[in-house]
Write an enzyme that holds these catalytic residues in place. Structure first.
Site, PDB file in Angstrom:
ATOM      1  N   HIS A 292     -11.571   2.951  18.205  1.00  0.00           N
ATOM      2  CA  HIS A 292     -10.916   1.819  18.848  1.00  0.00           C
ATOM      3  C   HIS A 292     -11.671   1.331  20.085  1.00  0.00           C
ATOM      4  O   HIS A 292     -11.727   0.121  20.338  1.00  0.00           O
ATOM      5  CB  HIS A 292      -9.463   2.183  19.199  1.00  0.00           C
ATOM      6  CG  HIS A 292      -8.611   2.377  17.989  1.00  0.00           C
ATOM      7  ND1 HIS A 292      -7.911   3.536  17.739  1.00  0.00           N
ATOM      8  CD2 HIS A 292      -8.365   1.559  16.926  1.00  0.00           C
ATOM      9  CE1 HIS A 292      -7.267   3.420  16.598  1.00  0.00           C
ATOM     10  NE2 HIS A 292      -7.534   2.239  16.085  1.00  0.00           N
TER      11      HIS A 292
ATOM     12  N   ASP B  51      -9.910  -5.241  11.877  1.00  0.00           N
ATOM     13  CA  ASP B  51      -9.663  -3.802  11.758  1.00  0.00           C
ATOM     14  C   ASP B  51      -8.942  -3.567  10.441  1.00  0.00           C
ATOM     15  O   ASP B  51      -7.732  -3.323  10.401  1.00  0.00           O
ATOM     16  CB  ASP B  51      -8.832  -3.315  12.948  1.00  0.00           C
ATOM     17  CG  ASP B  51      -8.550  -1.826  12.890  1.00  0.00           C
ATOM     18  OD1 ASP B  51      -9.226  -1.124  12.112  1.00  0.00           O
ATOM     19  OD2 ASP B  51      -7.647  -1.366  13.614  1.00  0.00           O
ATOM     20  N   SER B  52      -9.688  -3.660   9.368  1.00  0.00           N
ATOM     21  CA  SER B  52      -9.092  -3.623   8.031  1.00  0.00           C
ATOM     22  C   SER B  52      -9.251  -2.255   7.378  1.00  0.00           C
ATOM     23  O   SER B  52      -9.968  -1.388   7.883  1.00  0.00           O
ATOM     24  CB  SER B  52      -9.767  -4.673   7.136  1.00  0.00           C
ATOM     25  OG  SER B  52     -11.112  -4.287   6.881  1.00  0.00           O
ATOM     26  N   THR B  53      -8.597  -2.087   6.259  1.00  0.00           N
ATOM     27  CA  THR B  53      -8.838  -0.937   5.404  1.00  0.00           C
ATOM     28  C   THR B  53     -10.170  -1.163   4.681  1.00  0.00           C
ATOM     29  O   THR B  53     -10.842  -2.179   4.889  1.00  0.00           O
ATOM     30  CB  THR B  53      -7.709  -0.778   4.375  1.00  0.00           C
ATOM     31  OG1 THR B  53      -7.593  -2.000   3.613  1.00  0.00           O
ATOM     32  CG2 THR B  53      -6.388  -0.495   5.053  1.00  0.00           C
ATOM     33  N   ASP B  54     -10.568  -0.239   3.820  1.00  0.00           N
ATOM     34  CA  ASP B  54     -11.790  -0.423   3.042  1.00  0.00           C
ATOM     35  C   ASP B  54     -11.617  -1.583   2.064  1.00  0.00           C
ATOM     36  O   ASP B  54     -10.487  -2.012   1.782  1.00  0.00           O
ATOM     37  CB  ASP B  54     -12.117   0.868   2.295  1.00  0.00           C
ATOM     38  CG  ASP B  54     -12.654   1.942   3.232  1.00  0.00           C
ATOM     39  OD1 ASP B  54     -13.831   1.844   3.599  1.00  0.00           O
ATOM     40  OD2 ASP B  54     -11.890   2.856   3.593  1.00  0.00           O
TER      41      ASP B  54
ATOM     42  N   GLN C 151       0.826  -1.202   0.000  1.00  0.00           N
ATOM     43  CA  GLN C 151       0.000   0.000   0.000  1.00  0.00           C
ATOM     44  C   GLN C 151       0.864   1.257   0.000  1.00  0.00           C
ATOM     45  O   GLN C 151       2.050   1.208   0.318  1.00  0.00           O
ATOM     46  CB  GLN C 151      -0.894  -0.008   1.238  1.00  0.00           C
ATOM     47  CG  GLN C 151      -0.149  -0.222   2.537  1.00  0.00           C
ATOM     48  CD  GLN C 151      -0.989  -0.890   3.600  1.00  0.00           C
ATOM     49  OE1 GLN C 151      -2.201  -1.032   3.478  1.00  0.00           O
ATOM     50  NE2 GLN C 151      -0.348  -1.295   4.691  1.00  0.00           N
TER      51      GLN C 151
ATOM     52  N   ASP D  52      -1.901   0.064  13.313  1.00  0.00           N
ATOM     53  CA  ASP D  52      -1.627   1.306  14.048  1.00  0.00           C
ATOM     54  C   ASP D  52      -1.562   1.071  15.547  1.00  0.00           C
ATOM     55  O   ASP D  52      -1.059   1.913  16.290  1.00  0.00           O
ATOM     56  CB  ASP D  52      -2.661   2.383  13.716  1.00  0.00           C
ATOM     57  CG  ASP D  52      -4.088   1.983  14.056  1.00  0.00           C
ATOM     58  OD1 ASP D  52      -4.346   1.548  15.187  1.00  0.00           O
ATOM     59  OD2 ASP D  52      -4.968   2.123  13.177  1.00  0.00           O
TER      60      ASP D  52
ATOM     61  N   ASP E  16      -1.353 -12.408   5.662  1.00  0.00           N
ATOM     62  CA  ASP E  16      -2.653 -11.969   5.178  1.00  0.00           C
ATOM     63  C   ASP E  16      -3.739 -12.597   6.058  1.00  0.00           C
ATOM     64  O   ASP E  16      -3.683 -13.801   6.374  1.00  0.00           O
ATOM     65  CB  ASP E  16      -2.835 -12.398   3.725  1.00  0.00           C
ATOM     66  CG  ASP E  16      -4.233 -12.140   3.221  1.00  0.00           C
ATOM     67  OD1 ASP E  16      -4.590 -10.967   3.072  1.00  0.00           O
ATOM     68  OD2 ASP E  16      -4.977 -13.121   3.002  1.00  0.00           O
ATOM     69  N   GLY E  17      -4.722 -11.798   6.453  1.00  0.00           N
ATOM     70  CA  GLY E  17      -5.756 -12.287   7.364  1.00  0.00           C
ATOM     71  C   GLY E  17      -6.541 -13.458   6.816  1.00  0.00           C
ATOM     72  O   GLY E  17      -6.880 -14.398   7.549  1.00  0.00           O
TER      73      GLY E  17
END
Length: 286
Positions: A64, A158-161, A33, A88, A140-141
């Protein structure tokens, strides 16, 4: 790297929010990314991944706390937790506050994001990566949940879009893997974007979750950073009793945990599952 310019988010094609960049702190394209971090006079440090805002120093506590404590206090006996993504460190920080949790596994695809956030967002993780209960796995999840034999009481995605590598974490296969990784009474939760602007993603999540869990729903919170309305969190479990927790029961669990929060409380917990009518109507139609 000093500059004064406007940065525009590119999550939506027709419109979007913008931020003033007071200082560009970091910019790099990793194997997975493109990451940019800049300082804003109101929100503090802001992290952007692939032109989409991910987190800010100013209001990260809302996201969170809600993604973590809603399932933890709903369940009441969480011992083993799996965090997917969350590089994060904010979710990890909140999970680590619960001393009754015994094992924490965190799976993050991009190790660089962890190192970067330790530097530019130290209060997100607050040294939680040093917690002895943590097992950190770089993977990778989807791949991890597909192969692991471990069982968890709680899985937090808690992923990105759902773009690029984030797509895997919104698939029916991923939800099936998570169900198989959960103990009988386990809970799965995940961030699910802003409904007003991401209806299709919500519909797809609900469709896929219903294939694998008896109780599926969404809860919500208002987070200023995420443009367009309330942020949705997906919920999946096979125990239909968790969403029937009383106010008294939740207050007792919070008191016993001896934790203080900036956003979450027992009344917020219960009310977060009550969705606005426009969302209910859209979900019923689809």
């Amino acid at each position: 790297m000093n500059c004064k310019k406007i940065w525009h988010e590119k999550l939506y094609c027709h419109f979007g929010q913008h931020f003033l960049i007071d200082e560009l702190l970091y910019k790099k394209k990793t194997n997975y990314q493109e990451i940019m971090i800049f300082k804003n006079s109101f929100f503090g440090n802001i992290m952007v991944i692939d032109d989409v805002v991910q987190t800010t120093e100013k209001d990260e506590f809302i996201y969170h706390e809600m993604l973590t404590h809603i399932p933890v206090f709903s369940h009441g006996l969480i011992k083993n937790v799996l965090i997917i993504g969350g590089g994060d460190g904010g979710i990890l920080r909140e999970v680590c506050r619960h001393k009754t949790i015994e094992n924490i596994t965190m799976v993050e695809i991009d190790h660089e994001i962890i190192d970067i956030c330790k530097k530019f967002f130290p209060n997100h993780s607050k040294n939680s990566y040093k917690d002895s209960r943590l097992k950190l796995i770089i993977d990778d999840g989807l791949n991890f949940t597909n192969k692991t034999k471990e069982k968890f009481d709680l899985i937090i995605s808690d992923s990105t879009d759902p773009i690029k590598y984030g797509k895997n974490l919104f698939s029916s296969k991923f939800y099936l893997n998570c169900k198989n990784c959960l103990d009988k009474n386990g809970i799965f939760v995940a961030q699910n974007g802003v409904f007003f602007l991401q209806k299709k993603e919500t519909f797809l999540t609900l469709k896929n979750l219903k294939k694998h869990f008896h109780d599926t729903s969404f809860y919500h919170a208002t987070i200023p950073t995420y443009y367009g309305g309330i942020m949705m969190f997906a919920w999946g479990t096979n125990n239909i009793e968790y969403r029937k927790n009383t106010l008294k029961n939740l207050q007792s669990r919070i008191k016993n945990a001896k934790l203080a929060f900036n956003y979450y409380n027992a009344k917020i917990h219960i009310s977060s599952f009550y969705l606005p009518e426009y969302i209910i109507n859209e979900l019923d139609k689809n």
